[in-house]
Write a protein that holds these residues in place. Structure first.
Motif, PDB file in Angstrom:
ATOM      1  N   UNK A  22      81.257  51.157  27.740  1.00 46.83           N
ATOM      2  CA  UNK A  22      79.912  50.811  28.203  1.00 46.83           C
ATOM      3  C   UNK A  22      79.353  51.896  29.110  1.00 46.83           C
ATOM      4  N   UNK A  23      78.061  52.280  28.901  1.00 47.03           N
ATOM      5  CA  UNK A  23      77.431  53.314  29.715  1.00 47.03           C
ATOM      6  C   UNK A  23      76.159  52.818  30.398  1.00 47.03           C
ATOM      7  N   UNK A  24      75.834  51.545  30.267  1.00 49.87           N
ATOM      8  CA  UNK A  24      74.625  51.014  30.875  1.00 49.87           C
ATOM      9  C   UNK A  24      74.975  49.899  31.846  1.00 49.87           C
ATOM     10  N   UNK A  52      66.255  63.189  39.297  1.00 51.13           N
ATOM     11  CA  UNK A  52      67.392  63.288  38.387  1.00 51.13           C
ATOM     12  C   UNK A  52      68.114  61.955  38.321  1.00 51.13           C
ATOM     13  N   UNK A  53      68.408  61.498  37.129  1.00 55.57           N
ATOM     14  CA  UNK A  53      69.296  60.356  36.938  1.00 55.57           C
ATOM     15  C   UNK A  53      70.642  60.930  36.516  1.00 55.57           C
ATOM     16  N   UNK A  54      71.536  61.142  37.502  1.00 53.19           N
ATOM     17  CA  UNK A  54      72.818  61.791  37.250  1.00 53.19           C
ATOM     18  C   UNK A  54      73.839  60.756  36.789  1.00 53.19           C
ATOM     19  N   UNK A  55      74.430  61.020  35.629  1.00 53.98           N
ATOM     20  CA  UNK A  55      75.274  60.022  34.980  1.00 53.98           C
ATOM     21  C   UNK A  55      74.382  59.015  34.293  1.00 53.98           C
ATOM     22  N   UNK A  56      73.385  59.518  33.564  1.00 58.32           N
ATOM     23  CA  UNK A  56      72.343  58.649  32.994  1.00 58.32           C
ATOM     24  C   UNK A  56      72.859  57.751  31.887  1.00 58.32           C
ATOM     25  N   UNK A  57      74.058  58.058  31.339  1.00 59.12           N
ATOM     26  CA  UNK A  57      74.554  57.227  30.247  1.00 59.12           C
ATOM     27  C   UNK A  57      73.607  57.265  29.065  1.00 59.12           C
ATOM     28  N   UNK A  58      73.303  56.113  28.518  1.00 60.16           N
ATOM     29  CA  UNK A  58      72.426  56.058  27.346  1.00 60.16           C
ATOM     30  C   UNK A  58      70.947  56.049  27.706  1.00 60.16           C
ATOM     31  N   UNK A  83      76.592  60.124  25.071  1.00 58.94           N
ATOM     32  CA  UNK A  83      75.615  59.436  25.911  1.00 58.94           C
ATOM     33  C   UNK A  83      74.271  60.149  25.871  1.00 58.94           C
ATOM     34  N   UNK A  84      74.280  61.483  25.927  1.00 57.30           N
ATOM     35  CA  UNK A  84      73.025  62.241  25.912  1.00 57.30           C
ATOM     36  C   UNK A  84      72.277  62.047  24.598  1.00 57.30           C
ATOM     37  N   UNK A  89      66.798  59.362  23.026  1.00 58.73           N
ATOM     38  CA  UNK A  89      65.924  58.425  22.309  1.00 58.73           C
ATOM     39  C   UNK A  89      65.055  57.627  23.274  1.00 58.73           C
ATOM     40  N   UNK A  90      65.414  57.638  24.574  1.00 55.36           N
ATOM     41  CA  UNK A  90      64.687  56.846  25.563  1.00 55.36           C
ATOM     42  C   UNK A  90      63.961  57.692  26.601  1.00 55.36           C
TER      43      UNK A  90
END
Length: 258
Positions: A22-24, A52-58, A83-84, A89-90
Motif C-alpha cells: 500500500x502506498x496511499x 513538494x509531496x515527498x514520498x508521494x506514493x501513487x 509509485x511514480x 496519472x493524478x
C-alpha cells in the motif's frame, strides 16, 4: 494472528517497489494536513508557492490536497518507479528523488513547503532525511509531517494486554502478534513527545501538532477515534507543522551528560 504477505524478492527497496505494498493513506488525514498547509501558506503577498509531496506514493494524498491548494505548484517526489508511474496519472509533476544518496533534485532553499506524509516511519535514517528536507526548504519554509502514533489510544490498551501495537511490525513478510492484515514496512514509530523533540533537533521550530483518525480502525470504533483527535497524544495519526529555523547546533554526548 499470522497473515502471510506475497513473497518478497529481496531487501527493503524491493519491498517498496512491489505494487502490492500500500502506498496511499486515508483521505481524512490528507484533508486535515492540507488544511494545515493552506493556513501556513496564507501570506499578504498571495504568492504562488512550490510544494513538494515527498514520498508521494501513487499521488492520492497530493491529489486530495490539490483543490485546497489552487495557485500553488505541487510536485510529487518518490524513488519507487512503480509509485511514480501511478502518481503521474493524478499529478501534473512527479519526479524521482531520494532523501539519501544522490538527494532530492532541487536547489538549496528553492522550496516553500514539504508534505512528508507517512514516510518517516519507513526510513532507516530519518535524521539524514530531515537534513535533506531542510536543505531544499527556504528560510521559514514549512514542513508538514504526518506519522502513526505509537501511543494511540488503542495501542496503550494493546500493550497492557501483551499485544503488539498497531502500526508496529517485526517482519516484511507477514503480520505477527498485532491486529491488521497488511505489511507496510514500518521501521520507526513516534509518540507526540518524541516527534516534537526529533523535529526540533533537526533545526525546525514546531508550530502546531494535531491529531487525525486512522482509516483502518474498525467501523464501530471510528467515532471514538475521531474524538481522540482532540488530544493529539492519544490520536491515531500525528500531524505536525514546523518551520525551518537557523543553523542546527548538534549536541555532543558529553554535553547531554553534563
Amino acid at each position: 494472528m499470522n497473515t502471510t504477505a506475497p513473497p518478497r524478492r529481496g531487501g527493503l527497496r524491493d519491498f517498496y517497489e512491489d505494487p502490492a505494498v500500500p502506498v496511499a493513506s486515508g483521505t481524512p488525514r490528507s484533508l486535515r494536513q492540507a488544511r494545515m498547509l493552506v493556513r501556513a501558506l496564507r501570506a499578504p503577498e498571495k504568492k504562488s508557492c512550490t510544494v513538494l509531496d515527498i514520498g508521494c506514493g501513487d499521488g492520492t494524498a497530493a491529489a486530495t490536497a490539490a483543490p485546497l491548494l489552487t495557485g500553488h505548484r505541487i510536485v510529487g517526489v518518490d524513488w519507487s518507479q512503480d509509485a511514480l508511474k501511478r502518481a503521474r496519472a493524478r499529478l501534473p509533476y512527479a519526479v524521482r528523488g531520494e532523501l539519501t544518496g544522490a538527494g532530492l533534485p532541487f536547489r538549496d532553499g528553492s522550496v516553500d513547503a514539504v508534505l512528508f506524509s507517512e514516510v518517516v516511519e519507513h526510513l532507516v535514517d530519518p535524521d539524514s532525511a530531515l537534513d535533506e528536507i531542510r536543505r531544499v526548504l527556504r528560510p521559514g519554509g514549512h514542513l508538514m509531517l504526518s506519522t502513526p502514533n505509537l501511543a494511540a489510544w488503542y495501542n496503550r490498551g494493546l500493550l497492557l494486554a501483551g499485544v503488539q501495537p498497531v502500526f508496529s511490525e517485526v517482519s516484511l513478510r507477514a503480520v505477527h502478534g498485532r491486529p491488521g492484515r497488511e505489511v507496510v514496512g514500518h521501521l520507526r514509530l513516534y509518540t507526540a513527545r518524541a516527534l516534537r523533540e526529533f523535529v526540533a533537533a533537526a533545526g525546525f521550530e514546531v508550530v502546531r501538532l494535531e491529531g487525525a483518525p486512522f482509516h483502518g480502525v474498525p467501523r464501530p470504533l471510528r467515532a471514538l477515534d475521531r474524538l481522540a483527535c482532540a488530544r493529539p497524544s492519544l490520536a491515531s495519526i500525528l500531524l505536525l507543522h514546523a518551520r525551518k529555523t537557523g543553523p542546527v547546533r548538534r549536541i555532543r554526548p558529553t554535553e547531554r551528560n553534563g
